[in-house]
Design a protein around this motif. Structure first.
Motif, short mmCIF file in Angstrom:
data_model
loop_
_atom_site.label_atom_id
_atom_site.label_comp_id
_atom_site.label_asym_id
_atom_site.label_seq_id
_atom_site.Cartn_x
_atom_site.Cartn_y
_atom_site.Cartn_z
N THR A 1 -0.13 -1.57 1.69
CA THR A 1 -1.56 -1.80 1.71
C THR A 1 -1.80 -3.01 2.60
N CYS B 1 9.79 -4.66 4.76
CA CYS B 1 8.39 -5.07 4.78
C CYS B 1 8.09 -5.94 6.00
N SER C 1 -0.74 -6.57 1.60
CA SER C 1 -0.98 -7.10 0.26
C SER C 1 -0.09 -6.41 -0.76
N SER C 2 0.53 -5.29 -0.38
CA SER C 2 1.53 -4.64 -1.23
C SER C 2 2.46 -3.82 -0.35
N TYR C 3 3.68 -3.63 -0.85
CA TYR C 3 4.68 -2.82 -0.14
C TYR C 3 5.63 -2.23 -1.16
N LYS C 4 5.92 -0.93 -1.01
CA LYS C 4 6.90 -0.29 -1.88
C LYS C 4 7.61 0.83 -1.14
N GLU D 1 8.83 -1.94 -5.79
CA GLU D 1 7.66 -2.59 -5.24
C GLU D 1 7.90 -4.09 -5.17
N THR E 1 7.15 -8.10 -5.30
CA THR E 1 6.36 -9.01 -6.12
C THR E 1 5.44 -9.82 -5.21
N ALA E 2 4.53 -10.58 -5.80
CA ALA E 2 3.61 -11.41 -5.01
C ALA E 2 4.38 -12.41 -4.13
N ILE F 1 5.92 -10.60 -1.23
CA ILE F 1 4.88 -10.25 -0.23
C ILE F 1 4.61 -11.45 0.66
#
Length: 122
Positions: free
Chosen positions: A40, A82, A93-96, A101, A103-104, A107
């Motif tokens: 995202t 990522c 803002s997110s990656y999986k 996935e 974590t903050a 990221i």
């Protein structure tokens, strides 16, 4: 007798280390099968964008990106994957991928690393 104790210790260490790196997570890491990833973006793309990154075809529309490869080799860590994606498509803002996935904190590391990769390319 001393050499038998040493051999026993070495065998035990080998069993423990083998148990630590075996199982589904390790097998999935080494897998050369299908790859699917999702990211995202922090800021939506103004137009659809496609790019091939490390052998994976990525397509971004709005703030959603999806990556797919029918066969992919490599054992990159999730944060490294990522970084490569974010260096091309922008901060995320997110990656999986591969069922995991970020974590903050991961990221943040991804986005910082992506800037470094972009700078190195220029």
């Amino acid at each position: 007798m001393q050499s038998f104790r040493m051999l026993g210790a070495i065998a035990a260490a080998a069993l423990v280390s083998g148990a630590c790196v075996s199982g589904p997570a390790f097998a999935q890491t080494l897998s050369t099968g299908e790859f699917n990833g999702e990211a995202t973006l922090k800021a939506p793309a103004t137009a659809p964008r496609e790019a091939t990154i490390a052998g994976v075809a990525w397509r971004c529309e709005g703030d959603q990106c999806a990556g797919h490869a029918s066969r992919r080799q490599g054992v990159d860590g999730l944060v490294k994957e990522c970084k490569r994606v974010a260096a091309v498509v922008g901060p995320v803002s997110s990656y999986k991928s591969r069922g995991r996935e970020l974590t903050a904190g991961q990221i943040r590391a991804c986005n910082r690393g992506a800037v470094t990769l972009q700078t190195a390319r220029n």
